[in-house]
Design a protein around this motif. Structure first.
Motif, PDB file in Angstrom:
ATOM      1  N   GLN A 154       0.657  -1.290  -0.199  1.00  0.00           N
ATOM      2  CA  GLN A 154      -0.159  -0.055  -0.035  1.00  0.00           C
ATOM      3  C   GLN A 154       0.721   1.137  -0.136  1.00  0.00           C
ATOM      4  O   GLN A 154       1.346   1.676   0.956  1.00  0.00           O
ATOM      5  CB  GLN A 154      -0.808  -0.083   1.294  1.00  0.00           C
ATOM      6  CG  GLN A 154      -1.973   0.752   1.249  1.00  0.00           C
ATOM      7  CD  GLN A 154      -3.413  -0.013   0.310  1.00  0.00           C
ATOM      8  OE1 GLN A 154      -3.411  -0.907   0.482  1.00  0.00           O
ATOM      9  NE2 GLN A 154      -3.814   1.045  -0.667  1.00  0.00           N
ATOM     10  N   MET A 155       1.072   1.860  -1.067  1.00  0.00           N
ATOM     11  CA  MET A 155       1.657   3.048  -1.250  1.00  0.00           C
ATOM     12  C   MET A 155       1.024   4.146  -2.010  1.00  0.00           C
ATOM     13  O   MET A 155       0.511   3.759  -3.255  1.00  0.00           O
ATOM     14  CB  MET A 155       3.095   2.848  -1.974  1.00  0.00           C
ATOM     15  CG  MET A 155       3.939   1.710  -1.484  1.00  0.00           C
ATOM     16  SD  MET A 155       5.229   1.038  -2.528  1.00  0.00           S
ATOM     17  CE  MET A 155       6.665   2.108  -2.068  1.00  0.00           C
ATOM     18  N   ARG A 156       0.930   5.293  -1.617  1.00  0.00           N
ATOM     19  CA  ARG A 156       0.507   6.265  -2.159  1.00  0.00           C
ATOM     20  C   ARG A 156       1.518   7.271  -3.218  1.00  0.00           C
ATOM     21  O   ARG A 156       2.527   7.570  -2.522  1.00  0.00           O
ATOM     22  CB  ARG A 156      -0.238   7.379  -1.341  1.00  0.00           C
ATOM     23  CG  ARG A 156      -1.304   8.491  -1.784  1.00  0.00           C
ATOM     24  CD  ARG A 156      -1.809   8.918  -0.502  1.00  0.00           C
ATOM     25  NE  ARG A 156      -2.527  10.353  -1.000  1.00  0.00           N
ATOM     26  CZ  ARG A 156      -3.544  10.505  -1.427  1.00  0.00           C
ATOM     27  NH1 ARG A 156      -4.102   9.172  -2.172  1.00  0.00           N
ATOM     28  NH2 ARG A 156      -4.264  11.386  -2.063  1.00  0.00           N
ATOM     29  N   SER A 157       1.179   7.180  -4.366  1.00  0.00           N
ATOM     30  CA  SER A 157       2.591   7.423  -5.180  1.00  0.00           C
ATOM     31  C   SER A 157       1.924   8.506  -6.564  1.00  0.00           C
ATOM     32  O   SER A 157       0.941   8.352  -6.653  1.00  0.00           O
ATOM     33  CB  SER A 157       3.103   6.029  -5.853  1.00  0.00           C
ATOM     34  OG  SER A 157       3.898   6.325  -6.750  1.00  0.00           O
ATOM     35  N   GLN A 158       2.636   8.793  -7.094  1.00  0.00           N
ATOM     36  CA  GLN A 158       2.815   9.697  -8.420  1.00  0.00           C
ATOM     37  C   GLN A 158       3.381   8.882  -9.395  1.00  0.00           C
ATOM     38  O   GLN A 158       4.520   9.398  -9.927  1.00  0.00           O
ATOM     39  CB  GLN A 158       3.049  11.129  -8.306  1.00  0.00           C
ATOM     40  CG  GLN A 158       1.989  11.942  -8.568  1.00  0.00           C
ATOM     41  CD  GLN A 158       2.209  13.397  -8.374  1.00  0.00           C
ATOM     42  OE1 GLN A 158       2.471  13.632  -7.012  1.00  0.00           O
ATOM     43  NE2 GLN A 158       2.390  14.394  -9.171  1.00  0.00           N
ATOM     44  N   PRO A 159       2.951   7.626  -9.707  1.00  0.00           N
ATOM     45  CA  PRO A 159       3.855   6.702 -10.533  1.00  0.00           C
ATOM     46  C   PRO A 159       4.200   7.437 -12.017  1.00  0.00           C
ATOM     47  O   PRO A 159       3.312   7.974 -12.423  1.00  0.00           O
ATOM     48  CB  PRO A 159       3.200   5.342 -10.748  1.00  0.00           C
ATOM     49  CG  PRO A 159       1.535   5.745 -10.423  1.00  0.00           C
ATOM     50  CD  PRO A 159       1.693   7.160  -9.394  1.00  0.00           C
ATOM     51  N   VAL A 160       5.181   6.830 -12.573  1.00  0.00           N
ATOM     52  CA  VAL A 160       5.618   7.249 -13.649  1.00  0.00           C
ATOM     53  C   VAL A 160       6.146   6.239 -14.561  1.00  0.00           C
ATOM     54  O   VAL A 160       6.339   5.083 -14.177  1.00  0.00           O
ATOM     55  CB  VAL A 160       6.872   8.405 -13.358  1.00  0.00           C
ATOM     56  CG1 VAL A 160       8.092   7.398 -12.687  1.00  0.00           C
ATOM     57  CG2 VAL A 160       7.649   9.144 -14.614  1.00  0.00           C
ATOM     58  N   VAL A 211      -1.278  -4.497   1.319  1.00  0.00           N
ATOM     59  CA  VAL A 211      -0.742  -4.737   2.597  1.00  0.00           C
ATOM     60  C   VAL A 211      -0.037  -3.382   2.917  1.00  0.00           C
ATOM     61  O   VAL A 211       0.949  -3.242   2.308  1.00  0.00           O
ATOM     62  CB  VAL A 211       0.076  -5.872   2.310  1.00  0.00           C
ATOM     63  CG1 VAL A 211       0.578  -6.084   3.603  1.00  0.00           C
ATOM     64  CG2 VAL A 211      -0.977  -7.150   2.074  1.00  0.00           C
ATOM     65  N   PRO A 212      -0.313  -2.926   3.992  1.00  0.00           N
ATOM     66  CA  PRO A 212       0.468  -1.755   4.255  1.00  0.00           C
ATOM     67  C   PRO A 212       1.964  -2.111   5.001  1.00  0.00           C
ATOM     68  O   PRO A 212       1.962  -3.159   5.632  1.00  0.00           O
ATOM     69  CB  PRO A 212      -0.307  -1.247   5.522  1.00  0.00           C
ATOM     70  CG  PRO A 212      -1.325  -2.258   5.806  1.00  0.00           C
ATOM     71  CD  PRO A 212      -1.323  -2.939   4.782  1.00  0.00           C
ATOM     72  N   PHE A 213       2.958  -1.169   4.583  1.00  0.00           N
ATOM     73  CA  PHE A 213       4.043  -1.394   5.297  1.00  0.00           C
ATOM     74  C   PHE A 213       3.851  -1.206   6.706  1.00  0.00           C
ATOM     75  O   PHE A 213       2.990  -0.126   6.972  1.00  0.00           O
ATOM     76  CB  PHE A 213       5.027  -0.272   4.770  1.00  0.00           C
ATOM     77  CG  PHE A 213       5.788  -0.690   3.407  1.00  0.00           C
ATOM     78  CD1 PHE A 213       7.077  -1.184   3.680  1.00  0.00           C
ATOM     79  CD2 PHE A 213       5.242  -0.378   2.458  1.00  0.00           C
ATOM     80  CE1 PHE A 213       7.816  -1.518   2.505  1.00  0.00           C
ATOM     81  CE2 PHE A 213       5.801  -0.818   1.181  1.00  0.00           C
ATOM     82  CZ  PHE A 213       6.954  -1.311   1.216  1.00  0.00           C
ATOM     83  N   PRO A 214       4.477  -1.937   7.532  1.00  0.00           N
ATOM     84  CA  PRO A 214       4.210  -1.633   9.129  1.00  0.00           C
ATOM     85  C   PRO A 214       4.727  -0.278   9.689  1.00  0.00           C
ATOM     86  O   PRO A 214       5.772   0.275   8.975  1.00  0.00           O
ATOM     87  CB  PRO A 214       4.910  -2.774   9.623  1.00  0.00           C
ATOM     88  CG  PRO A 214       5.945  -3.425   8.843  1.00  0.00           C
ATOM     89  CD  PRO A 214       5.406  -2.683   7.345  1.00  0.00           C
ATOM     90  N   GLY A 215       4.497   0.149  10.704  1.00  0.00           N
ATOM     91  CA  GLY A 215       5.011   1.304  11.426  1.00  0.00           C
ATOM     92  C   GLY A 215       5.281   2.468  10.866  1.00  0.00           C
ATOM     93  O   GLY A 215       4.407   3.058  10.109  1.00  0.00           O
TER      94      GLY A 215
END
Ligand code: NAP
Length: 256
Positions: A154-160, A211-215
């Protein structure tokens, strides 16, 4: 110019090789599959003879800090040392946008060491920090797929697009060395959503689990640490246009 591409067989590296050629330069692709382990300084020195610039798109299989840091430090030191001996004018390294604002993620710490090692060496160096590639979502599917399921961070991104990153790397390589540059795509997406859109475009029935990265690292990634900020260059295509261009080719597009 004669331009070497370290990692020239990789996801972004093979685009860099094509962009170097289409810009009318001579290209040397360096990878273990091409007989050059960059950590072997004898092989590397031979491969860099007559080279004007090196574009570094190397990657390591591990995201753990120890092995990743060891790899990026060793490869950056070897590239700097052999490039200096060979009279190379410019080293360009590919890094990751926003990673310094994501605490506690070992791979990003290792990439910071890579940047520092490159910028501290005798040969003039430039760093391009790019956001996640659209192809990163496809890499995650390939890596984690079990039957109809795949697990994507799970990453909020501005993909390229990797091709766009390649074009910017080649542009930087022919300019004067210096400093850090940033590049992102035109839209904000969640990476699992990009993976779902790729699966639909390929006509696959795939259930993508985000899946979120932890912490603290996960919180930073969800809260926008990886997005463009003031001064980041924005370049297309959009996800929609990339999907049409890549996945609707007659050969079905690359599997990466
Ligand atoms: N994925 C993203 O979304 C993203 C975003 C921004 C920046 N980046 C950065 O972009 C870089 C490239 O990522 P990628 O996904 O294109 O990597 P990749 O597909 O895994 O390709 C890695 C390349 O490195 C080569 N390589 C690995 N170890 C080597 C060694 N010891 N000597 C010579 N060649 C070696 C590989 O070829 P062989 O296996 O044949 O050696 C391959 O050509 C990474 O540094 C990454 O941090 C990635």
């Amino acid at each position: 110019m004669r331009i070497a591409v370290a990692g020239g067989t990789g996801t972004v590296g093979h685009h860099v090789v094509e962009e170097v050629e289409s810009a009318g330069h001579e290209v040397v692709a360096l990878s273990r599959r091409r007989g050059v382990d960059v950590r072997n300084q004898v092989r590397l020195a031979t491969a860099l003879a007559g080279v004007d610039a090196v574009i570094d798109t190397l990657n390591v299989a591990s995201v753990r800090r120890g092995p990743a840091e060891e790899f990026f430090k060793a490869t950056s030191e070897a590239l700097q040392a052999c490039a200096a001996d060979a009279g190379v004018r410019h080293l360009v390294t590919l890094s990751i946008l926003g990673m310094e604002d994501v605490p506690g993620y070992g791979y990003y710490r290792a990439k910071l060491v890579q940047e520092q090692t490159m910028l501290a060496g005798p040969v003039g160096a430039t760093v391009l920090r790019a956001s996640q590639f659209f192809e990163f979502a496809a890499q995650m599917i390939a890596l984690t797929r079990r039957g109809r399921f795949a697990v994507v961070p799970q990453m909020r991104s501005q993909p390229v697009a990797a091709r766009t990153v390649a074009r910017h790397l080649v542009r930087l390589a022919v300019e004067q060395p210096g400093g850090r540059h940033e590049l992102a795509g035109p839209e904000v997406h969640e990476i699992p959503d990009v993976a779902r859109r790729i699966a639909v475009a390929r006509g696959e029935r795939l259930h993508v689990v985000g899946v979120p990265f932890p912490g603290r690292a996960g919180r930073a990634m969800r809260n926008g640490a990886l997005l463009a900020r003031a001064g980041t260059e924005i370049d297309g295509p959009t996800l929609e246009d990339w999907l049409s261009a890549v996945w609707q080719k007659p050969d079905g597009g690359p599997d990466r």
